[in-house]
Design a protein around this motif. Structure first.
Motif, PDB file in Angstrom:
ATOM      1  N   LEU A 151      60.112 -24.280  -1.927  1.00  0.00           N
ATOM      2  CA  LEU A 151      59.049 -25.279  -1.960  1.00  0.00           C
ATOM      3  C   LEU A 151      59.216 -26.226  -0.780  1.00  0.00           C
ATOM      4  O   LEU A 151      60.278 -26.835  -0.614  1.00  0.00           O
ATOM      5  N   VAL A 152      58.170 -26.340   0.047  1.00  0.00           N
ATOM      6  CA  VAL A 152      58.211 -27.166   1.260  1.00  0.00           C
ATOM      7  C   VAL A 152      57.105 -28.209   1.183  1.00  0.00           C
ATOM      8  O   VAL A 152      55.947 -27.882   0.905  1.00  0.00           O
ATOM      9  N   SER A 153      57.467 -29.462   1.456  1.00  0.00           N
ATOM     10  CA  SER A 153      56.495 -30.543   1.447  1.00  0.00           C
ATOM     11  C   SER A 153      56.371 -31.154   2.830  1.00  0.00           C
ATOM     12  O   SER A 153      57.220 -30.943   3.697  1.00  0.00           O
ATOM     13  N   TYR A 154      55.294 -31.905   3.034  1.00  0.00           N
ATOM     14  CA  TYR A 154      55.224 -32.769   4.209  1.00  0.00           C
ATOM     15  C   TYR A 154      54.349 -33.965   3.893  1.00  0.00           C
ATOM     16  O   TYR A 154      53.475 -33.929   3.025  1.00  0.00           O
ATOM     17  N   GLN A 155      54.619 -35.046   4.604  1.00  0.00           N
ATOM     18  CA  GLN A 155      53.836 -36.267   4.445  1.00  0.00           C
ATOM     19  C   GLN A 155      54.021 -37.113   5.695  1.00  0.00           C
ATOM     20  O   GLN A 155      55.059 -37.752   5.883  1.00  0.00           O
ATOM     21  N   ARG A 156      53.016 -37.069   6.562  1.00  0.00           N
ATOM     22  CA  ARG A 156      53.050 -37.945   7.738  1.00  0.00           C
ATOM     23  C   ARG A 156      52.992 -39.402   7.292  1.00  0.00           C
ATOM     24  O   ARG A 156      52.589 -39.707   6.171  1.00  0.00           O
ATOM     25  N   LYS A 157      53.333 -40.289   8.204  1.00  0.00           N
ATOM     26  CA  LYS A 157      53.279 -41.718   7.883  1.00  0.00           C
ATOM     27  C   LYS A 157      51.870 -42.155   7.507  1.00  0.00           C
ATOM     28  O   LYS A 157      51.686 -43.079   6.718  1.00  0.00           O
ATOM     29  N   SER A 158      50.870 -41.467   8.064  1.00  0.00           N
ATOM     30  CA  SER A 158      49.473 -41.823   7.796  1.00  0.00           C
ATOM     31  C   SER A 158      48.934 -41.199   6.510  1.00  0.00           C
ATOM     32  O   SER A 158      47.829 -41.537   6.079  1.00  0.00           O
ATOM     33  N   ASP A 159      49.684 -40.290   5.888  1.00  0.00           N
ATOM     34  CA  ASP A 159      49.213 -39.608   4.681  1.00  0.00           C
ATOM     35  C   ASP A 159      49.428 -40.485   3.453  1.00  0.00           C
ATOM     36  O   ASP A 159      50.510 -41.049   3.260  1.00  0.00           O
ATOM     37  N   SER A 160      48.422 -40.561   2.608  1.00  0.00           N
ATOM     38  CA  SER A 160      48.512 -41.389   1.405  1.00  0.00           C
ATOM     39  C   SER A 160      49.195 -40.674   0.253  1.00  0.00           C
ATOM     40  O   SER A 160      49.568 -41.302  -0.745  1.00  0.00           O
ATOM     41  N   GLU A 161      49.363 -39.360   0.364  1.00  0.00           N
ATOM     42  CA  GLU A 161      49.962 -38.589  -0.715  1.00  0.00           C
ATOM     43  C   GLU A 161      50.727 -37.409  -0.142  1.00  0.00           C
ATOM     44  O   GLU A 161      50.431 -36.934   0.965  1.00  0.00           O
ATOM     45  N   PRO A 162      51.731 -36.919  -0.844  1.00  0.00           N
ATOM     46  CA  PRO A 162      52.483 -35.757  -0.349  1.00  0.00           C
ATOM     47  C   PRO A 162      51.644 -34.490  -0.409  1.00  0.00           C
ATOM     48  O   PRO A 162      50.733 -34.364  -1.232  1.00  0.00           O
ATOM     49  N   GLN A 163      51.979 -33.561   0.474  1.00  0.00           N
ATOM     50  CA  GLN A 163      51.306 -32.271   0.525  1.00  0.00           C
ATOM     51  C   GLN A 163      52.365 -31.173   0.472  1.00  0.00           C
ATOM     52  O   GLN A 163      53.463 -31.335   1.001  1.00  0.00           O
ATOM     53  N   PHE A 164      52.004 -30.071  -0.145  1.00  0.00           N
ATOM     54  CA  PHE A 164      52.946 -28.978  -0.339  1.00  0.00           C
ATOM     55  C   PHE A 164      52.328 -27.662   0.122  1.00  0.00           C
ATOM     56  O   PHE A 164      51.161 -27.371  -0.173  1.00  0.00           O
ATOM     57  N   PHE A 165      53.132 -26.874   0.841  1.00  0.00           N
ATOM     58  CA  PHE A 165      52.741 -25.499   1.105  1.00  0.00           C
ATOM     59  C   PHE A 165      52.866 -24.711  -0.197  1.00  0.00           C
ATOM     60  O   PHE A 165      53.646 -25.089  -1.084  1.00  0.00           O
ATOM     61  N   PRO A 166      52.141 -23.612  -0.342  1.00  0.00           N
ATOM     62  CA  PRO A 166      52.299 -22.803  -1.549  1.00  0.00           C
ATOM     63  C   PRO A 166      53.752 -22.359  -1.718  1.00  0.00           C
ATOM     64  O   PRO A 166      54.420 -22.022  -0.736  1.00  0.00           O
ATOM     65  N   PRO A 167      54.274 -22.374  -2.924  1.00  0.00           N
ATOM     66  CA  PRO A 167      55.659 -21.943  -3.143  1.00  0.00           C
ATOM     67  C   PRO A 167      55.871 -20.503  -2.669  1.00  0.00           C
ATOM     68  O   PRO A 167      54.992 -19.647  -2.842  1.00  0.00           O
ATOM     69  N   ILE A 168      57.015 -20.246  -2.084  1.00  0.00           N
ATOM     70  CA  ILE A 168      57.353 -18.907  -1.608  1.00  0.00           C
ATOM     71  C   ILE A 168      58.229 -18.246  -2.654  1.00  0.00           C
ATOM     72  O   ILE A 168      59.371 -18.661  -2.896  1.00  0.00           O
ATOM     73  N   GLY A 169      57.698 -17.227  -3.301  1.00  0.00           N
ATOM     74  CA  GLY A 169      58.425 -16.536  -4.349  1.00  0.00           C
ATOM     75  C   GLY A 169      57.521 -15.544  -5.053  1.00  0.00           C
ATOM     76  O   GLY A 169      56.406 -15.257  -4.599  1.00  0.00           O
ATOM     77  N   GLU A 170      57.978 -15.035  -6.177  1.00  0.00           N
ATOM     78  CA  GLU A 170      57.269 -13.945  -6.847  1.00  0.00           C
ATOM     79  C   GLU A 170      55.977 -14.391  -7.513  1.00  0.00           C
ATOM     80  O   GLU A 170      54.980 -13.672  -7.498  1.00  0.00           O
TER      81      GLU A 170
END
Length: 308
Positions: free
Chosen positions: A74-93
């Protein structure tokens, strides 16, 4: 897959209650490459962003974090300008199982860069939005090499014009970093609009070169009279697609950009069927340039906002 990336992730596996998924997340560095490689080897990515190289290079800009959550990466990102966290789709089965359940401790967040096949699985259970600006363009490698047909006439003429300058092409080496970064910084200095985005890309390019020998990066450099005038670099994305992460050329040479892509296809990606050249971010000039190469198709991406 039973890889545990950190003590925090071991907490997840043991079923210990968390206040937030971010209690288990950690910043990404080169020491985590093995973990990412194992997941991507078993579940090859479709989207241009979903490689360890790309995630590492943009980690400082996007504040990428990760954990192994219920046997999924599970990978997330959140720039300083982003109001909420964002996640790439989970990598798995079974990524859809995780996406349909609330992530611990979060009231609102987004799933982003969802590929078409996964969006189809989710569409009956959540509101999915097509993300045209972040959908990837991909191109037939053989077409970029041969340039046959009327549809390539304009780019073919530009390439021939540049070829009259007797450029040389060779595979990129670690010692090319200084010259490539100088060209990247010159490009940055020429940007008037959205300079912050260009600065972020330049920072990512520098990280790619810093770790060049430890990452699966391949590229080409184009020189005239032993002076670098263009480069392109990327990596294998999956069994049929190579992804081009970065491409730059000196603006004073007409046809340089077209020549660099043509050389990149022939020297680096020839053994695969397609080159993924990432998205246009909704930038009109970039969209026109990518469309001018007549893409074979698009890696469509979708997003979904979650409210709890």
């Amino acid at each position: 897959m039973n890889e545990v990336a950190s003590p925090q992730c071991a907490m997840l596996r043991a079923g210990i209650t968390m206040k937030s998924i971010f209690d288990a997340m950690q910043a990404i560095s080169m020491v985590h490459k093995t973990t990412f490689d194992r997941y991507f080897a078993e579940y090859p990515p479709k989207c241009s962003e979903m490689t360890f190289t790309n995630i590492l290079c943009w980690a400082d800009v996007k504040n990428h974090q990760f954990c192994v959550y219920r046997d999924h990466l599970l990978v997330s990102y959140q720039r300083k300008s982003d109001s909420e966290p964002q996640f790439f789709p989970p990598i798995g089965e079974h990524p859809e199982d995780l996406m349909l359940e609330p992530l611990p401790g979060l009231q609102t967040y987004r799933w982003v860069r969802i590929p078409r096949t996964l969006s189809d699985d989710l569409s009956g259970s959540m509101s999915i939005v097509f993300d045209r600006d972040n959908s990837d363009y991909y191109y037939d490698v053989e077409e970029l090499i041969t340039l046959k047909g009327k549809k390539f006439e304009g780019n073919r003429n530009l390439i021939r014009r540049f070829a009259d300058l007797n450029p040389t092409v060779r595979l990129m080496q670690a010692h090319d970093a200084t010259a490539c970064i100088e060209l990247q910084e010159r490009w940055l200095s020429e940007q008037d609009a959205d300079r912050s985005s260009a600065a972020e890309e330049t920072a990512a390019v520098k990280i790619a070169f810093h770790h060049f020998e430890s990452l699966p990066i391949k590229g080409v450099v184009v020189e005239i009279d032993q002076k670098l005038v263009g480069f392109a670099m990327g990596e294998r994305l999956n069994s049929e697609m190579f992804v081009e992460h970065y491409e730059k050329a000196a603006r004073e040479f007409k046809g340089a950009y077209q020549y660099v892509l043509h050389a990149f296809a022939g020297e680096v990606a020839a053994e695969l069927r397609y080159i993924n050249r990432a998205q246009d971010l909704g930038i009109p000039g970039l969209r026109q340039a990518k469309l001018s190469w007549r893409p074979a198709g698009f890696v469509e991406k979708y997003s979904a906002r979650m409210f709890l």
